[in-house]
Design an enzyme around this catalytic site. Structure first.
Site, short mmCIF file in Angstrom:
data_model
loop_
_atom_site.label_atom_id
_atom_site.label_comp_id
_atom_site.label_asym_id
_atom_site.label_seq_id
_atom_site.Cartn_x
_atom_site.Cartn_y
_atom_site.Cartn_z
N ASP A 236 0.82 -1.21 0.00
CA ASP A 236 0.00 0.00 0.00
C ASP A 236 0.85 1.27 0.00
OD1 ASP A 236 -2.34 -1.39 -0.11
OD2 ASP A 236 -2.77 -1.29 2.03
N GLY A 237 2.03 1.21 0.64
CA GLY A 237 2.89 2.39 0.65
C GLY A 237 3.37 2.76 -0.74
N ASN B 115 -5.68 8.34 2.25
CA ASN B 115 -6.09 7.56 3.42
C ASN B 115 -6.52 8.45 4.59
OD1 ASN B 115 -5.87 4.98 2.44
ND2 ASN B 115 -3.83 4.60 3.27
N THR C 88 -9.69 1.40 6.54
CA THR C 88 -9.03 0.12 6.77
C THR C 88 -7.53 0.28 6.98
OG1 THR C 88 -8.92 -0.17 4.35
CG2 THR C 88 -10.75 -1.23 5.50
N ALA C 89 -7.08 1.50 7.21
CA ALA C 89 -5.66 1.76 7.43
C ALA C 89 -5.44 2.21 8.89
CB ALA C 89 -5.17 2.80 6.42
N SER D 62 -6.76 0.70 12.82
CA SER D 62 -5.91 0.33 13.95
C SER D 62 -6.27 1.10 15.21
CB SER D 62 -4.44 0.58 13.59
OG SER D 62 -4.05 -0.18 12.47
#
Length: 341
Positions: free
Chosen positions: A76-77, A150, A191-192, A196
């Protein structure tokens, strides 16, 4: 006119460079001109030698608007880095996951050849993902302006001191609390980092903005989902002198002195992601997070497709009336059995 696909890779990983080598060869065999950045091509050839097929260099031989698609090899990065490159030129991204979860990626490393085939047949669709516009103000002056796919994450700058903040929605204060930070996220970012921090998972087609506190010391500091038309703001209070730092997509950052104000709104420029699978988002959640679904039976069939026989008729019996005993046959309860004759 030749079709061109830009191949972006995580140059710090040998596996990523190997995948880029294979992708360039497969694209060329499919009649597509592979394009790479000069530095990434040099890194790849240093590992594996010179390619047998020609590769055009971005900004030397071809410009971004001339590229049909960006094939991103990494996690993803790497996809977020690619989004920075192509966001202003309206070119879609197609990610091949070489990382861990890879939630933004469309396919896995083992499907590389199949992915190239889909690109060659144009067997993909393009969806738009909402982004956010981020501004930072200090003493009435705008000191920073950027965007994020994000999230914009406000974090404490000193480990030993909490960050005191006040949150705001539509220019009205909401609540004040001490915390480790606050995440202002998009549905893609749900979802990133926001996930968390305990935030909700929001389906990508739902347009919304999220406010997710990080380790807040307050009774009312819960994750919130608000309208995409809203204006969110977080102010860093001055009462304890703590400084913060703002990170956008974990890639761009700026320091937040006491009194700084971060404003977030929906951006007018989305990021375009290419999709080769029509899998619902729920299926992506199950696959990426390996969620347990044992025992699932599926939806009930529609009534038109159900063929049944006649329904049985169940008759309920009426209760019997109480037995009527003639008065002459009734025993006299007051008669003593010992004296009866």
């Amino acid at each position: 006119m030749s079709r061109r696909v830009l191949v972006l890779a995580h140059t710090g990983r040998e596996e990523s460079l190997k995948a880029a080598w294979e992708a360039c060869a497969q694209l060329y065999d499919a009649g597509i001109v592979p394009v790479m950045q000069e530095s990434e091509l040099a890194d790849m050839e240093r590992f594996f030698g010179q390619l047998n097929q020609p590769v055009e260099i971005l900004h030397d031989h071809v410009q971004l608007p001339d590229v049909e698609l960006v094939m991103v090899l990494g996690g993803d990065g790497t996809i977020l880095r690619a989004a920075e490159l192509v966001r202003e030129v309206d070119v879609p991204l197609l990610g091949v996951n070489l990382g861990h979860v890879g939630f933004l990626a469309e396919s896995e490393r083992a499907d590389l050849a199949q992915t190239v085939e889909w690109i060659a047949r144009r067997a993909y669709t393009v969806e738009e993902r909402m982004t956010i516009d981020v501004q930072v103000w200090v003493r009435g002056q705008k000191i920073w302006h950027t965007w994020a796919l994000n999230e914009a994450a406000i974090e404490k700058g000193n480990r030993e001191r909490m960050l005191e903040v006040v949150t705001e929605v539509d220019e009205r204060p909401l609540t004040t609390f001490g915390c480790d930070g606050v995440v202002l996220a998009t549905p893609t970012g749900s979802t990133a980092y926001a996930f968390s921090a305990g935030g909700p998972v929001v389906w990508p087609e739902v347009e919304a903005l999220l406010i997710v506190p990080i380790s807040a010391h307050a009774l009312f500091a819960k994750p919130l989902v608000v309208s995409p038309a809203s204006r969110l703001a977080v102010e860093v209070l001055t009462r304890n002198g703590a400084q913060g730092v703002l990170w956008c997509d974990g890639r761009r950052s700026v320091d937040l002195p006491p009194g700084a104000r971060v404003e977030v709104t929906k951006s007018a420029t989305p990021v375009r992601l290419a999709r080769t699978h029509q899998t619902p988002f729920s299926g992506r959640l199950v696959r990426k997070f390996e969620l347990p679904i044992h025992g699932w039976r599926g939806p009930v069939p529609q009534s038109e497709s159900i063929h049944t026989g006649p329904l049985p008729v169940v008759r309920t019996l009426r209760p019997m009336p109480p037995l009527q005993v003639p008065s002459g046959d009734r025993p006299d309860d007051t008669t003593d059995p010992a004296t009866a004759k």
